[in-house]
Structure formats: C-alpha cells, structure tokens
Write an enzyme that holds these catalytic residues in place. Structure first.
Site, PDB file in Angstrom:
ATOM      1  N   ASP A  42       0.862  -1.193   0.000  1.00  0.00           N
ATOM      2  CA  ASP A  42       0.000   0.000   0.000  1.00  0.00           C
ATOM      3  C   ASP A  42       0.895   1.239   0.000  1.00  0.00           C
ATOM      4  O   ASP A  42       2.076   1.165   0.349  1.00  0.00           O
ATOM      5  CB  ASP A  42      -0.900   0.017   1.246  1.00  0.00           C
ATOM      6  CG  ASP A  42      -1.836   1.233   1.256  1.00  0.00           C
ATOM      7  OD1 ASP A  42      -2.459   1.526   0.209  1.00  0.00           O
ATOM      8  OD2 ASP A  42      -1.926   1.915   2.294  1.00  0.00           O
ATOM      9  N   GLU A  74      -3.045   9.273   7.711  1.00  0.00           N
ATOM     10  CA  GLU A  74      -1.568   9.201   7.745  1.00  0.00           C
ATOM     11  C   GLU A  74      -0.999  10.082   8.862  1.00  0.00           C
ATOM     12  O   GLU A  74       0.073   9.819   9.393  1.00  0.00           O
ATOM     13  CB  GLU A  74      -0.974   9.614   6.385  1.00  0.00           C
ATOM     14  CG  GLU A  74      -1.179   8.603   5.271  1.00  0.00           C
ATOM     15  CD  GLU A  74      -0.268   7.368   5.349  1.00  0.00           C
ATOM     16  OE1 GLU A  74       0.939   7.523   5.565  1.00  0.00           O
ATOM     17  OE2 GLU A  74      -0.794   6.242   5.204  1.00  0.00           O
TER      18      GLU A  74
HETATM   19  N1  DGL Z   1      -4.922   3.136   0.652  1.00  0.00           N
HETATM   20  C1  DGL Z   1      -4.909   3.722  -0.655  1.00  0.00           C
HETATM   21  C2  DGL Z   1      -6.155   3.374  -1.421  1.00  0.00           C
HETATM   22  O1  DGL Z   1      -6.752   2.354  -1.125  1.00  0.00           O
HETATM   23  C3  DGL Z   1      -4.542   5.077  -0.612  1.00  0.00           C
HETATM   24  C4  DGL Z   1      -4.249   6.077  -0.869  1.00  0.00           C
HETATM   25  C5  DGL Z   1      -3.369   7.212  -1.032  1.00  0.00           C
HETATM   26  O2  DGL Z   1      -2.175   7.005  -0.875  1.00  0.00           O
HETATM   27  O3  DGL Z   1      -3.890   8.256  -1.365  1.00  0.00           O
HETATM   28  O4  DGL Z   1      -6.548   4.055  -2.327  1.00  0.00           O
END
Ligand code: DGL
Length: 278
Positions: free
Chosen positions: A15, A163
């Site tokens: 992620d 975050e």
């Molecule tokens: N966790 C990501 C998603 O599912 C995230 C986002 C990001 O970094 O903006 O879209």
C-alpha cells in the site's frame, strides 16, 4: 525471472502507506497459515492525488522490490494503485520479466459482491481522487452489474488525516460530514457504500456517525481476504509457492519509529518494521 523450482516466498502486501494494514489484518485472520511481507511506501504517500504515470512508477518499483525479496504473489492493498497501475503492471512487466508471478488488486473482488448486496440498486463509493478519476469502479460495475447505479465521491482529505494519526481527532468530523453529505445528497437512494480506499476503515466510526443507520457500509478487508482464499484454492500451483509459518514482516520507506507506533495501533499488536529505499 521465475523458474518452476523457485523456493516458496512470502505473500507480498503493498500500500502507499498504512491503509493496506486494514487488508492485511483481515487476510491474516482468514489465512493465518501463510507468511506475509507488508510494504508501506509511507515516504511517498498519499498516492491519491498523483498522476497515472507516477502511481504506475511507484507501484512497479514496490512490486519489483517485493519480487526481489522472494514474493511470488503480491496483493495491491491499495485502490489507487489497483485503479491506476494494476493493469499496466500485469500487462507490461509480468509476462516478459516475471512470468510465474502474480499481482492482484482490490477493486474487482469488491465489485464482484456489490450487486448481490444492494437492494435499491443504488450504491455509493468513497475513494481517493485518483480512484474516482479513473472511474475503475464505475467501469467494473457496468461490466458486472449493468443495472446498478454507482455514485463516486472523492475524499481528498481522508488519507492525509489517517496518515497524520488524526482519524479519531475532532478535525476529522468536518471532512467526514462534508463528503458523506455530498454523496447522500447526490443520490438519496443509496443503500450501500463501499469504502474504496484501504485507509478509510480507520475513519469508520466517524463515517458511521454521519451516514444513516439503514445504509450498509462495506470495508474491503474481509472481501479481499475471502477472494484471496478463493484464488489460492483455484491456483494450487501458486499456493505451493506461498511460504507457511504464520509470521509477518513489515517494511516502510519512512522512519521505522513513526511507522511502528501508528501501525501497532492499526494492527492491535506490536509492530517492528525495517526501513527500505525504493
Ligand atoms: N490506501 C490507498 C487506497 O486504497 C490510498 C491512498 C493514497 O495514498 O492516497 O486508495
């Protein structure tokens, strides 16, 4: 390059930051026997407002890093990366360079079950601007559930709040109310809302406060975990390449102390990460 005799490896979970931990948690609950390697690109998060090319480049780097660490299977536990980079990774780098390896996303499994859940045939989506602008959910819905209407709502402030460790803070209320009201005013017939960003389950208690009780809110963790279990059942050749032992290792591109303190909260257990450079 993958060869048939390669050693089994951990299942990679990627992620942009902490959000994928909400997926990892459910995957481990459902499939505790495997070993996992989590990578959060916290130093470059959020991805949600970035261009296609940048999200592709960052995602490719992360996937190749996980492959180099022995993963045969990588889950993009990020909707933004799934929306903007999954297909390109699958088409541009896997066939030639990593023919035996696989990368799976989170959007398709979510859409697959949606049409079975909504009764009003009106669903809503909260997601990052990147996911919304790609219209990946709308396109997948049109293919799988052409009779279901989807309204997509970009929530640019939600990932930065998570975050920053502010998901429970009073500042989050304003932005949760703002996007929830916008979505429900756009389509009052919505009976099901997908949390189409893996960071958003951290905001679930607040989202619940601003969305009426009759509306079902769907986080993706259990859906993705079930879909992975199904994938491994259908692909014994990949299942054999997934290391067993029940451990999990965490990698981050930000400082370890910062990652460990927030990640421990998200996982409800002590987390010790290692910092890497992509
Ligand atoms: N966790 C990501 C998603 O599912 C995230 C986002 C990001 O970094 O903006 O879209």
């Amino acid at each position: 390059m993958s060869t048939p005799n390669e050693k089994p490896g951990k299942i990679g979970v990627f992620d942009s930051g902490y959000g994928g931990l909400t997926i990892l948690k459910e995957i481990r609950r459902r499939l505790p026997e495997y070993e996992y390697l989590y990578l959060g690109d916290n130093a470059r998060a959020p991805y949600g407002n970035r261009s296609f090319d940048i999200v592709y480049d960052f995602t490719r780097e992360a996937v190749e890093n996980l492959f180099a660490r022995g993963c045969h299977l990588v889950i993009l536990a990020c909707n933004t990366a799934s929306a903007k980079a999954l297909r390109s990774v699958q088409q541009r780098i896997l066939p030639e360079r990593y023919p035996g390896r696989r990368v799976l996303g989170v959007i398709r499994p979510t859409v697959e079950i949606l049409g079975n859940i909504t009764e009003s045939r009106h669903v809503g989506l909260f997601a990052t601007p990147g996911t919304v602008n790609s219209h990946s959910y709308r396109l997948e819905m049109a293919k799988l559930w052409p009779g279901v209407h989807i309204t997509e709502m970009a929530c640019p402030m939600w990932v930065p709040l998570v975050e920053a460790g502010e998901a429970d803070g009073p500042g989050a209320d304003y932005f949760v109310m703002k996007y929830a009201d916008s979505l429900l005013n756009s389509d009052p017939k919505i009976d099901t809302i997908v949390l189409g960003c893996t960071h958003y389950p951290l905001l679930l208690p607040k989202i619940r406060e601003y969305v009426r009780d009759s509306i079902r809110i769907l986080p993706q963790g259990e859906i993705v975990a079930e879909s992975l279990a199904d994938y491994l059942r259908r692909h014994p050749e990949m299942e054999e390449k997934c290391l067993k032992g029940g451990r999990v290792e965490f990698l981050t591109t930000e400082s370890e102390e910062r990652f460990d303190s927030l990640a421990s909260l998200f996982m409800n257990e002590e987390v010790h990460s290692r910092r890497i450079i992509l």
